[in-house]
Design an enzyme around this catalytic site. Structure first.
Site, PDB file in Angstrom:
ATOM      1  N   GLY A 184       7.288  -1.655  -2.430  1.00 20.01           N
ATOM      2  CA  GLY A 184       6.742  -0.307  -2.309  1.00 20.01           C
ATOM      3  C   GLY A 184       7.343   0.606  -3.347  1.00 20.01           C
ATOM      4  N   ARG A 185       8.467   1.224  -2.984  1.00 23.16           N
ATOM      5  CA  ARG A 185       9.069   2.210  -3.900  1.00 23.16           C
ATOM      6  C   ARG A 185       9.407   1.594  -5.254  1.00 23.16           C
ATOM      7  NH1 ARG A 185      11.208   3.087   1.146  1.00 23.16           N
ATOM      8  NH2 ARG A 185      10.894   5.137   2.083  1.00 23.16           N
ATOM      9  N   SER A 214      -4.146   1.404  -0.354  1.00 24.74           N
ATOM     10  CA  SER A 214      -4.012   2.128   0.912  1.00 24.74           C
ATOM     11  C   SER A 214      -5.320   2.818   1.308  1.00 24.74           C
ATOM     12  CB  SER A 214      -2.898   3.172   0.754  1.00 24.74           C
ATOM     13  OG  SER A 214      -2.984   4.173   1.716  1.00 24.74           O
ATOM     14  N   THR A 263      -2.444  -1.483   9.176  1.00 27.46           N
ATOM     15  CA  THR A 263      -1.109  -0.940   9.464  1.00 27.46           C
ATOM     16  C   THR A 263      -1.082  -0.414  10.886  1.00 27.46           C
ATOM     17  OG1 THR A 263      -0.807  -0.398   7.133  1.00 27.46           O
ATOM     18  CG2 THR A 263       0.625   0.737   8.702  1.00 27.46           C
ATOM     19  N   GLY A 282      10.269  -3.904   2.539  1.00 23.29           N
ATOM     20  CA  GLY A 282      11.362  -3.045   2.992  1.00 23.29           C
ATOM     21  C   GLY A 282      12.614  -3.217   2.163  1.00 23.29           C
ATOM     22  N   GLY A 283      12.771  -2.377   1.149  1.00 21.14           N
ATOM     23  CA  GLY A 283      14.028  -2.331   0.402  1.00 21.14           C
ATOM     24  C   GLY A 283      14.167  -3.351  -0.709  1.00 21.14           C
ATOM     25  N   LYS A 322       0.156  -5.293   9.555  1.00 22.81           N
ATOM     26  CA  LYS A 322       1.351  -4.789   8.851  1.00 22.81           C
ATOM     27  C   LYS A 322       2.137  -3.889   9.805  1.00 22.81           C
ATOM     28  CE  LYS A 322       2.674  -2.041   4.749  1.00 22.81           C
ATOM     29  NZ  LYS A 322       3.039  -0.696   5.184  1.00 22.81           N
ATOM     30  N   PRO A 340       0.829  -1.215   0.000  1.00 23.23           N
ATOM     31  CA  PRO A 340       0.000   0.000   0.000  1.00 23.23           C
ATOM     32  C   PRO A 340       0.857   1.256   0.000  1.00 23.23           C
ATOM     33  CG  PRO A 340       0.053  -1.002   2.193  1.00 23.23           C
ATOM     34  CD  PRO A 340       0.743  -1.955   1.268  1.00 23.23           C
ATOM     35  N   TYR A 351      -5.898   2.037   7.936  1.00 24.24           N
ATOM     36  CA  TYR A 351      -5.237   2.768   9.024  1.00 24.24           C
ATOM     37  C   TYR A 351      -6.243   2.924  10.157  1.00 24.24           C
ATOM     38  CZ  TYR A 351      -0.906   4.483   6.830  1.00 24.24           C
ATOM     39  OH  TYR A 351       0.345   4.589   6.274  1.00 24.24           O
ATOM     40  N   ARG A 405       9.609  12.619   9.407  1.00 23.21           N
ATOM     41  CA  ARG A 405      10.031  12.690   7.996  1.00 23.21           C
ATOM     42  C   ARG A 405      10.224  14.146   7.630  1.00 23.21           C
ATOM     43  NH1 ARG A 405       4.917   9.093   6.163  1.00 23.21           N
ATOM     44  NH2 ARG A 405       5.187   7.468   7.729  1.00 23.21           N
ATOM     45  N   SER A 442       7.320  -5.252   8.554  1.00 18.62           N
ATOM     46  CA  SER A 442       7.477  -3.969   7.860  1.00 18.62           C
ATOM     47  C   SER A 442       7.865  -2.884   8.842  1.00 18.62           C
ATOM     48  CB  SER A 442       6.143  -3.600   7.183  1.00 18.62           C
ATOM     49  OG  SER A 442       6.221  -2.309   6.601  1.00 18.62           O
ATOM     50  N   ARG A 451      14.491  -4.691  -4.144  1.00 19.41           N
ATOM     51  CA  ARG A 451      14.740  -4.064  -5.450  1.00 19.41           C
ATOM     52  C   ARG A 451      15.210  -5.073  -6.499  1.00 19.41           C
ATOM     53  NH1 ARG A 451      12.674  -0.994  -2.567  1.00 19.41           N
ATOM     54  NH2 ARG A 451      13.309   1.111  -1.948  1.00 19.41           N
ATOM     55  N   HIS A 454       7.641   0.193   7.436  1.00 19.83           N
ATOM     56  CA  HIS A 454       7.062   1.267   6.630  1.00 19.83           C
ATOM     57  C   HIS A 454       8.118   1.863   5.677  1.00 19.83           C
ATOM     58  CE1 HIS A 454       3.012   3.302   7.111  1.00 19.83           C
ATOM     59  NE2 HIS A 454       3.536   4.028   6.136  1.00 19.83           N
TER      60      HIS A 454
END
Ligand SMILES: Cc1cc2nc3c(=O)[nH]c(=O)nc-3n(C[C@H](O)[C@H](O)[C@H](O)COP(=O)(O)O)c2cc1C
Length: 401
Positions: free
Chosen positions: A343-344, A153, A202, A321-322, A265, A124, A176, A211, A287, A324, A289
């Site tokens: 995610g990303r 999400s 989550t 998480g990470g 999550k 999400p 959420y 952030r 996770s 790739r 996040h």
């Protein structure tokens, strides 16, 4: 479809020249050789030319405003958790096997009775309408065309109903918790009407992570550039994310309010995995996040072995998480994860090229996973096991069987 970035007024050639100048400027600290810049710009025109996920990040960086790019890329505080997620993969090595017939590779899995083409799930991610005009609709279309589950999400630009219509049967809903439980009930009803099959709650947000780039982003965002929230429309009550008073009793309340499998999550310790079992949830996502909440300095892959040991196959353990590369996925699967959420990785594809970008990311990751499965002699996901990895400091923590 309109372009959403600051380059949209430039004719193509002027834009290329400007990019070349900017990217090769030592003043920006990104001095790149001209052929590198040329190669990068060539990628911009066509997602099929991209050969890995990281190139989509480069393209996205050129297309997004700096504030938006940092909002996606950054983590909280000094970003040690963000970096730990990636570093954890480097601490695990793969043990290849030879002379096994790997002419047929089967990447399918089944979770909650749902057949999946691969163990790759779209995590999400909110506000995708700010990353590409088609936002979550583009991601959902890609999920459908490539047959992946997408977790929509709570904070999406489009509503869960619109997303579910683009990816029927493949949509899960991320919830959420909110102080106003009547709002949660309305959201669950929307997710139900949208055909969402699983509720992913989550629970890593008793407060918002620090952030700093997000603060800068929202300071500059005004009017239409502020996030539109598709799920907020028609909701009666206060739509406010995060409830610091939340405890494990929430699970019983959720059970009374949804008949879907409930997945938590944000679990990162064996203690909380035990509580998941005690309170009867149906699965969990390891996770942090994407390094956007607590600055723990611990990567999610590091949490995986202790959680898998506690859960012991009693329900699905997902992780994000990470991730790739296909090799990252094989490492998590070898350590006992049942599925991987990205995610990303897909968000860079979305920001760079919309639906086609997400599709290409999914294709690349699937091919990479299949390739490393061939090298490890594993023809199905179930065959991937502890003997296929070892810790860098072997024989300390994780040795071969
Ligand atoms: C821009 C952005 C927005 C996110 N929005 C949400 C969200 O709305 N709900 C949620 O549960 N997680 C959200 N996440 C976290 C992701 O679901 C996932 O945990 C994380 O991105 C995984 O790390 P990765 O990006 O390195 O793959 C978001 C992550 C990013 C980068």
């Amino acid at each position: 479809m309109t372009e959403q970035n600051e380059w949209s007024w430039c004719p193509r050639q002027a834009r290329r020249d400007l990019l070349k100048f900017l990217l090769s400027s030592p003043l920006l600290g990104t001095a790149m050789a001209h052929d590198e810049v040329d190669a990068l710009i060539a990628e911009i025109t066509n997602p099929r030319r991209a050969t890995n996920v990281m190139q989509f990040q480069d393209v996205a960086r050129l297309k997004l405003t700096p504030e938006m790019y940092n909002f996606i890329a950054d983590g909280s505080d000094d970003m040690k958790t963000l970096r730990a997620n990636r570093a954890a993969f480097d601490a695990i090595e793969i043990r290849a096997r030879r002379l096994i017939d790997v002419s047929e590779i089967d990447t399918t899995i089944e979770i909650f009775g749902q057949q999946m083409k691969t163990p790759i799930i779209l995590a999400p991610v909110g506000a995708q309408g700010q990353m590409h005009p088609d936002g979550e609709l583009a991601s959902a279309r890609a999920a459908k065309s490539r047959q992946h589950v997408m977790i929509a999400s709570t904070m999406t630009s489009y509503s869960v109903g619109q997303i579910g219509a683009e990816a029927p049967g493949l949509t899960w809903f991320q919830l959420y918790p909110m102080p106003d439980r009547s709002v949660t009930q309305q959201l669950l009803a929307k997710a139900d009407a949208a055909g969402a099959r699983v509720v992913v709650v989550t629970i890593d947000g008793p407060t918002l992570g620090n952030r700093e780039s997000q603060k800068a982003f929202f300071r500059r965002a005004t009017g239409s550039s502020r996030s539109r929230l598709g799920n907020m429309e028609g909701i009666e009550g206060k739509f406010r994310v995060g409830d610091p008073s939340l405890t494990w009793d929430y699970i019983a309340w959720l059970r009374d309010n949804t008949d879907k499998p409930i997945v938590l999550k944000g679990i990162v310790t064996r203690e909380d995995a035990r509580l998941c079992l005690k309170y009867g949830v149906d699965g969990l996502v390891i996770s942090n996040h994407g390094g956007r909440q607590e600055e723990s300095n611990r990567g999610t892959l590091e949490s995986l072995p202790e959680i898998v040991a506690v859960v012991d196959g009693r329900f699905p353990v997902l992780i994000d998480g990470g991730f790739r590369r296909g090799t990252d996925m094989l490492k998590a699967l070898a350590l006992g994860a049942n599925a991987i959420c990205i995610g990303r990785a897909y968000i860079w594809g979305l920001a760079a090229f919309g639906q086609e970008g997400v599709e290409r990311v999914l294709d690349l990751l699937t091919v990479e996973l299949m390739r490393i499965m061939k090298y490890t002699g594993t023809t199905s996901i179930a065959e991937i096991g502890r003997s296929h990895v070892q810790a860098k400091d072997w024989p300390a923590a994780i040795g071969p069987d």
